[in-house]
Design a protein around this motif. Sequence first.
Motif, PDB file in Angstrom:
ATOM      1  N   THR A 116     -90.767 -47.822  63.964  1.00  0.00           N
ATOM      2  CA  THR A 116     -90.120 -46.637  63.396  1.00  0.00           C
ATOM      3  C   THR A 116     -89.487 -46.937  62.042  1.00  0.00           C
ATOM      4  N   ASP A 117     -89.000 -48.182  61.858  1.00  0.00           N
ATOM      5  CA  ASP A 117     -88.382 -48.517  60.581  1.00  0.00           C
ATOM      6  C   ASP A 117     -89.404 -48.536  59.451  1.00  0.00           C
ATOM      7  N   LEU A 118     -90.617 -49.048  59.737  1.00  0.00           N
ATOM      8  CA  LEU A 118     -91.664 -49.086  58.713  1.00  0.00           C
ATOM      9  C   LEU A 118     -92.195 -47.680  58.424  1.00  0.00           C
ATOM     10  N   PHE A 119     -92.271 -46.861  59.452  1.00  0.00           N
ATOM     11  CA  PHE A 119     -92.690 -45.466  59.252  1.00  0.00           C
ATOM     12  C   PHE A 119     -91.684 -44.753  58.347  1.00  0.00           C
ATOM     13  N   GLU A 120     -90.407 -44.972  58.628  1.00  0.00           N
ATOM     14  CA  GLU A 120     -89.363 -44.313  57.841  1.00  0.00           C
ATOM     15  C   GLU A 120     -89.414 -44.760  56.382  1.00  0.00           C
ATOM     16  N   TRP A 153    -107.611 -39.088  65.168  1.00  0.00           N
ATOM     17  CA  TRP A 153    -108.244 -40.230  64.515  1.00  0.00           C
ATOM     18  C   TRP A 153    -108.037 -40.194  63.006  1.00  0.00           C
ATOM     19  N   ASP A 154    -108.213 -39.029  62.412  1.00  0.00           N
ATOM     20  CA  ASP A 154    -108.042 -38.920  60.961  1.00  0.00           C
ATOM     21  C   ASP A 154    -106.624 -39.302  60.557  1.00  0.00           C
ATOM     22  N   GLU A 155    -105.647 -38.795  61.297  1.00  0.00           N
ATOM     23  CA  GLU A 155    -104.264 -39.140  60.998  1.00  0.00           C
ATOM     24  C   GLU A 155    -104.017 -40.632  61.190  1.00  0.00           C
ATOM     25  N   PHE A 156    -104.653 -41.203  62.199  1.00  0.00           N
ATOM     26  CA  PHE A 156    -104.470 -42.625  62.476  1.00  0.00           C
ATOM     27  C   PHE A 156    -104.972 -43.473  61.300  1.00  0.00           C
ATOM     28  N   GLN A 157    -106.160 -43.173  60.827  1.00  0.00           N
ATOM     29  CA  GLN A 157    -106.708 -43.949  59.711  1.00  0.00           C
ATOM     30  C   GLN A 157    -105.854 -43.759  58.452  1.00  0.00           C
ATOM     31  N   GLN A 158    -105.434 -42.536  58.201  1.00  0.00           N
ATOM     32  CA  GLN A 158    -104.598 -42.274  57.026  1.00  0.00           C
ATOM     33  C   GLN A 158    -103.275 -43.036  57.129  1.00  0.00           C
ATOM     34  N   THR A 159    -102.711 -43.060  58.318  1.00  0.00           N
ATOM     35  CA  THR A 159    -101.445 -43.758  58.518  1.00  0.00           C
ATOM     36  C   THR A 159    -101.617 -45.259  58.357  1.00  0.00           C
ATOM     37  N   ALA A 160    -102.689 -45.797  58.943  1.00  0.00           N
ATOM     38  CA  ALA A 160    -102.952 -47.237  58.828  1.00  0.00           C
ATOM     39  C   ALA A 160    -103.138 -47.636  57.369  1.00  0.00           C
ATOM     40  N   GLU A 161    -103.846 -46.805  56.622  1.00  0.00           N
ATOM     41  CA  GLU A 161    -104.080 -47.095  55.203  1.00  0.00           C
ATOM     42  C   GLU A 161    -102.768 -47.027  54.416  1.00  0.00           C
ATOM     43  N   ALA A 162    -101.955 -46.022  54.709  1.00  0.00           N
ATOM     44  CA  ALA A 162    -100.696 -45.854  53.983  1.00  0.00           C
ATOM     45  C   ALA A 162     -99.729 -46.995  54.243  1.00  0.00           C
ATOM     46  N   LEU A 163     -99.829 -47.612  55.400  1.00  0.00           N
ATOM     47  CA  LEU A 163     -98.912 -48.681  55.776  1.00  0.00           C
ATOM     48  C   LEU A 163     -99.458 -50.071  55.456  1.00  0.00           C
ATOM     49  N   THR A 164    -100.607 -50.144  54.802  1.00  0.00           N
ATOM     50  CA  THR A 164    -101.217 -51.425  54.472  1.00  0.00           C
ATOM     51  C   THR A 164    -101.026 -51.761  53.001  1.00  0.00           C
ATOM     52  N   ASP A 165    -100.462 -52.924  52.771  1.00  0.00           N
ATOM     53  CA  ASP A 165    -100.303 -53.471  51.422  1.00  0.00           C
ATOM     54  C   ASP A 165    -100.508 -54.977  51.522  1.00  0.00           C
ATOM     55  N   GLU A 166    -101.756 -55.411  51.319  1.00  0.00           N
ATOM     56  CA  GLU A 166    -102.077 -56.821  51.511  1.00  0.00           C
ATOM     57  C   GLU A 166    -101.268 -57.731  50.600  1.00  0.00           C
ATOM     58  N   ALA A 192     -98.294 -57.534  49.886  1.00  0.00           N
ATOM     59  CA  ALA A 192     -96.983 -57.735  50.499  1.00  0.00           C
ATOM     60  C   ALA A 192     -97.096 -58.217  51.949  1.00  0.00           C
ATOM     61  N   SER A 193     -98.317 -58.590  52.355  1.00  0.00           N
ATOM     62  CA  SER A 193     -98.581 -59.014  53.745  1.00  0.00           C
ATOM     63  C   SER A 193     -98.102 -57.962  54.735  1.00  0.00           C
ATOM     64  N   GLN A 194     -98.369 -56.725  54.406  1.00  0.00           N
ATOM     65  CA  GLN A 194     -97.985 -55.599  55.246  1.00  0.00           C
ATOM     66  C   GLN A 194     -99.249 -54.855  55.692  1.00  0.00           C
ATOM     67  N   TYR A 195     -99.365 -54.587  56.986  1.00  0.00           N
ATOM     68  CA  TYR A 195    -100.593 -53.996  57.519  1.00  0.00           C
ATOM     69  C   TYR A 195    -100.275 -52.841  58.460  1.00  0.00           C
ATOM     70  N   GLY A 196    -101.218 -51.916  58.534  1.00  0.00           N
ATOM     71  CA  GLY A 196    -101.016 -50.723  59.336  1.00  0.00           C
ATOM     72  C   GLY A 196    -101.326 -50.894  60.804  1.00  0.00           C
ATOM     73  N   TYR A 197    -102.226 -51.827  61.133  1.00  0.00           N
ATOM     74  CA  TYR A 197    -102.695 -51.945  62.508  1.00  0.00           C
ATOM     75  C   TYR A 197    -103.072 -53.391  62.762  1.00  0.00           C
ATOM     76  N   GLU A 198    -103.474 -53.670  64.001  1.00  0.00           N
ATOM     77  CA  GLU A 198    -103.852 -55.038  64.352  1.00  0.00           C
ATOM     78  C   GLU A 198    -105.005 -55.009  65.348  1.00  0.00           C
ATOM     79  N   VAL A 199    -106.099 -55.715  65.013  1.00  0.00           N
ATOM     80  CA  VAL A 199    -107.238 -55.844  65.927  1.00  0.00           C
ATOM     81  C   VAL A 199    -107.467 -57.319  66.219  1.00  0.00           C
ATOM     82  N   PHE A 200    -108.127 -57.589  67.341  1.00  0.00           N
ATOM     83  CA  PHE A 200    -108.341 -58.958  67.803  1.00  0.00           C
ATOM     84  C   PHE A 200    -109.802 -59.142  68.187  1.00  0.00           C
TER      85      PHE A 200
END
Length: 443
Positions: free
Chosen positions: A175-179, A190-203, A205-213
């Motif tokens: 919630t802090d990163l969203f804020e 899905w569209d909102e998810f991708q948009q949100t992940a992209e908006a929260l990603t800044d390589e 600054a080592s900041q990422y929107g999501y995590e896959v394994f």
Amino acid sequence: MRSRLSRHTRSTAAVAALLTAAALGLSACGSSSDDPPEPVGEGEGAVQQPDEPTEVTFFSWIGQQPEMKKLAKEFNEEYPNITIKFENVPAEQAGQVLTTRIAGNNAPDVAYVNASDVADYASRNAAADLVNYLDRSEVVVADDYVDAFRQFVTYDDKMWGLPMGGETTGLFYRTDLFEEAGIENPPTTWDEFQQTAEALTDESASQYGYEVFAPESAYYFQPWLFQAGGDLLSPDGKEIAFDSDEGRKAAEFYVNLANYSPKDYLNSNSYDGRVAFAEGQVAMYMAGAWFAGTLTEEYPDIEGKWATAPLPEGDAGCKTSIAGDALMMLADTENADAAWLWMEFLSRPETLARLTYKTEGTLLPPLTSLLEGDEITEEKPVLQGFIDLMACGVAPTASNPKFPRIETILNEELGKAMYGEQSADEALDNTAQQAEAILARGN
């Protein structure tokens, strides 16, 4: 019960063990006959304890927990002729060790296993047929189990195990990163998810929107597949279905999420990857209810900085995967009545509550009666969202005991796609080709 490893991490090890058994030609996992075992528990009325002192061996990764030792003592006080002998094994090694013991005709009486593996054990004649015991029990009510949990332990229209607990899969978000990014609510499509992940990603600054394994790519593909309207296999379990148009849409969307994920964690697993979320490197994280307990216990400093939400919906609406554990009696047991009484004791509603939401963890009991009661959310308010998701739950298994072998291949191929070695379409095509061969041949 505390989740030391995510369930699908443990299941991956179990699948590898079953693959090893198949490669060694252990078609019956050590059974001396190719014929299915006869149902155990012939008789009428409630099962009685043996007249002579009897020892029940219990194979699990939870036997060292204080609550389990306390339960074994209480059980012995109620059934003084039965003693429980714990045979403890690390969770990540359990599948391999159990398969080896079955193959060597040295199986325990009762095993605590990943619920999604029960059908494979049953298909190889390693599990005992419980139909007589189920018919006689006043404790175990099959209709009270959540449908998805009951599906886990069903093979050939019979229950071969008793679900013990598990979880639905939801979305955790910082919630802090969203804020900070000016994003008010978690994504719902899905569209909102991708948009949100992209908006929260800044390589930079080592900041990422999501995590896959990559090592768990097949498991985390399933919710997207279900949401797209796809499935793993056909309803009769005889044909692959994940390479449908819906499956391809889901795979392309899913693999693309690697662009918003930290590369340092790509070869990790969901349990180890918790660190990136806890440290604020990752803003969104898909996991089961176990993760809520882990965050509360291991990272109290971020309390109030994270929340949970349902997974974003695809074309098929609300869909999510379910994971769980189960009790299974082994077919070669010579102490069937005593073994059943131990399984039945652990399956009492009050015992299941003690082993799930009444612990420091955040597991869900498999019984509808407990999930719909007030006590569970009074004990663990954070579980409400995961309980609500039960209506959307799809058991992450398929009605074919060969599927674990197919899932291992799907895992490898999707992982390659995440690394950019091939496309999502190629991953499904390569898996489908091998899967068809597996389904076409015998065990």
